[in-house]
Design an enzyme around this catalytic site. Structure first.
Site, PDB file in Angstrom:
ATOM      1  CG  ASP A 161      -0.214  -0.328   2.505  1.00  0.00           C
ATOM      2  OD1 ASP A 161       0.939  -0.306   2.592  1.00  0.00           O
ATOM      3  OD2 ASP A 161      -1.066  -1.148   3.349  1.00  0.00           O
ATOM      4  CG  ASN A 185      -8.699  -1.571  11.902  1.00  0.00           C
ATOM      5  OD1 ASN A 185      -7.818  -2.201  11.346  1.00  0.00           O
ATOM      6  ND2 ASN A 185      -9.211  -0.724  11.288  1.00  0.00           N
ATOM      7  CG  HIS A 190      -5.639  -2.366   8.893  1.00  0.00           C
ATOM      8  ND1 HIS A 190      -5.529  -0.960   8.969  1.00  0.00           N
ATOM      9  CD2 HIS A 190      -4.301  -2.623   9.094  1.00  0.00           C
ATOM     10  CE1 HIS A 190      -4.463  -0.463   9.193  1.00  0.00           C
ATOM     11  NE2 HIS A 190      -3.616  -1.636   9.476  1.00  0.00           N
ATOM     12  CD  GLU A 248      -8.395   0.809   7.604  1.00  0.00           C
ATOM     13  OE1 GLU A 248      -8.386   0.013   8.455  1.00  0.00           O
ATOM     14  OE2 GLU A 248      -7.436   1.677   7.868  1.00  0.00           O
TER      15      GLU A 248
HETATM   16  P1  PGA Z   1       2.234  -1.696  12.451  1.00  0.00           P
HETATM   17  O1  PGA Z   1       1.022  -1.901  11.471  1.00  0.00           O
HETATM   18  O2  PGA Z   1       3.246  -2.916  12.159  1.00  0.00           O
HETATM   19  O3  PGA Z   1       2.688  -0.544  12.632  1.00  0.00           O
HETATM   20  O4  PGA Z   1       1.371  -2.022  13.836  1.00  0.00           O
HETATM   21  C1  PGA Z   1       0.507  -3.065  11.153  1.00  0.00           C
HETATM   22  C2  PGA Z   1      -0.708  -2.474  10.202  1.00  0.00           C
HETATM   23  O5  PGA Z   1      -1.389  -1.554  10.486  1.00  0.00           O
HETATM   24  O6  PGA Z   1      -0.966  -3.363   9.360  1.00  0.00           O
END
Ligand code: PGA
Length: 251
Positions: free
Chosen positions: A75, A144, A146, A151
């Site tokens: 992304d 959450n 995702h 999302e």
């Molecule tokens: P993080 O992000 O590794 O910074 O916790 C993971 C994500 O949001 O997919």
């Protein structure tokens, strides 16, 4: 009703973040050695930093080469230039691509500031198809649930597209941006495209991921994007103890 996660995905729990990172790097290195032309779909965020560090060490110390591999990132924020400090272009260059022998012609990150973002999504999806699809996808997980920037509510049949970020995601990532406001939209590789990867690793570390990891092991539902992985024949969750601490609480 089983109270624990079913056979898919497989779960491996490690004592700490370092052990989890080394295990993830071992898988990526192993697949790349077995197939130097492997196609990898990679994440950003805090979680994979240890994995990238270890891969860079393996490149420097053990001659692990990525020169013939093809890389895609999951992304990018919509509207960011490739040199914006919070962009995933910069993150990947500084933490991985710029520190190993990756071939720039085979490194792909969605162009957040493409003049026609819709066309960019289609181009990105097409490039993944043209190289024969993804051999190994590595994912983090949001609090959450995702995956990538898919999302809650993301359709399981979605492809690379423009998405609106959840407010919770924008808050978690706000610190990366001057003024403390994350962009509202992003380009993300879609759920279907992730699912079509021949192998998937999901990495999660820390107590603040425990509920998301547990929910991913509950009912398969678009409300919890990571739950889609339960249907994947070759998905593995690599967790540290804290991230695994609520597994089985949600069924
Ligand atoms: P993080 O992000 O590794 O910074 O916790 C993971 C994500 O949001 O997919």
């Amino acid at each position: 009703m089983s109270r624990s996660l079913p056979a898919q995905p497989k779960i491996q729990v490690f004592p700490d973040y370092e052990a989890l990172s080394r295990a993830a790097a071992r898988v990526v290195a192993g697949r790349t050695r077995a197939n130097p032309e492997a196609v990898l779909l990679l994440p950003t965020g805090t979680t994979p930093l240890g994995m990238y560090r270890r891969l860079v060490e393996m490149h420097a110390g053990e001659g692990l080469s990525f020169a013939r591999a093809t890389f895609f990132n999951l992304d990018e924020y919509l509207g960011l230039t490739a040199d914006h400090p919070a962009s995933y272009h910069v993150y990947m260059r500084e933490n991985f691509y710029g520190l190993v022998d990756a071939d720039p012609r085979r490194v792909h990150v969605p162009e957040g500031n493409a003049p026609d973002p819709q066309a960019e999504c289609e181009r990105y999806e097409r490039m993944m198809a043209e190289v024969g699809g993804v051999d190994l996808c590595v994912l983090g997980i949001g609090r959450n649930g995702h995956i990538g920037f898919n999302e809650p509510g993301a359709p399981f049949d979605s492809r690379t597209r423009i998405v609106r970020l959840a407010e919770t995601t924008r808050l978690v990532n706000a610190g990366d941006f001057e003024g403390g406001r994350a962009p509202e939209r992003a380009i993300t590789v879609g759920m279907r495209t992730i699912f079509e990867s021949r192998e998937i690793l999901l990495l999660a570390s820390g107590a603040n991921k425990a509920q998301a990891v547990a929910a991913a092991g509950g009912e398969v539902s678009e409300a919890v994007p990571a739950s889609m992985l339960r249907r994947h024949p070759a998905a593995t969750f690599l967790l540290d103890r804290e991230a695994a601490s609520a597994v089985g609480e949600i069924s």
